[in-house]
Design a protein around this motif. Structure first.
Motif, short mmCIF file in Angstrom:
data_model
loop_
_atom_site.label_atom_id
_atom_site.label_comp_id
_atom_site.label_asym_id
_atom_site.label_seq_id
_atom_site.Cartn_x
_atom_site.Cartn_y
_atom_site.Cartn_z
N LEU A 14 0.82 -1.20 0.00
CA LEU A 14 0.00 0.00 0.00
C LEU A 14 0.86 1.26 0.00
CD1 LEU A 14 -2.86 -0.98 2.48
CD2 LEU A 14 -2.98 -0.85 -0.01
N GLY A 18 0.95 3.76 -3.10
CA GLY A 18 0.62 5.16 -2.84
C GLY A 18 1.73 6.10 -3.27
N TRP A 38 -2.44 3.86 -11.15
CA TRP A 38 -3.56 3.86 -10.21
C TRP A 38 -4.45 2.65 -10.41
CZ3 TRP A 38 -8.81 3.93 -10.74
CH2 TRP A 38 -9.36 4.31 -11.96
N ALA A 41 -2.59 -0.36 -8.86
CA ALA A 41 -2.64 -0.24 -7.40
C ALA A 41 -4.02 -0.63 -6.88
CB ALA A 41 -2.29 1.18 -6.98
N THR A 45 -4.82 -4.43 -5.09
CA THR A 45 -5.32 -4.39 -3.72
C THR A 45 -6.65 -5.13 -3.60
OG1 THR A 45 -4.17 -2.30 -3.36
CG2 THR A 45 -5.94 -2.86 -1.82
#
Length: 116
Positions: A14, A18, A38, A41, A45
């Motif tokens: 994370l 980020g 993005w 990510a 997740t």
């Protein structure tokens, strides 16, 4: 016990994801990567969470249904114990990788749609 290792790695993921998203927004030369970063990510997740939720959804009822004091189920209990310990190490990276692949595909599709 597996989650004592997996959850800190997830927190590191994370933080790295980020930081990559912040870098893509702040560094102009990385702006083209934003569409990929993005989405990867996010979907990696989501893949991590869904894979582990599915594991617990299927594994916990099976472990709870095991008879508690049967001599013949000793081998079966040991096998389920090994599955309970080892499955998170197998399922977690698979869920993460599938999610990252979905994110890459969506980013690739969006990137090419923008420049077509």
């Amino acid at each position: 016990m597996a989650y004592f290792i997996i959850l800190p790695v997830f927190v590191v993921w994370l933080l790295v994801a980020g930081a990559a998203m912040v870098a893509c927004r702040l560094i102009p030369s990385c702006a083209d990567a934003w569409q990929y970063v993005w989405r990867i990510a996010l979907w990696a997740t989501v893949g991590f969470i869904v894979a582990n939720a599915a594991l617990w959804f299927f594994l916990m009822p099976a472990l709870a249904a095991m008879p508690s004091n049967s001599d013949s189920s000793g081998m079966l209990k040991s096998l389920w114990g090994l599955v309970a310990i080892g499955a998170p190490f197998l399922i977690t990276p698979i869920g993460w990788a599938i999610g990252a692949a979905i994110g890459f595909f969506l980013g690739h599709r969006t990137h090419h749609a923008r420049f077509a």
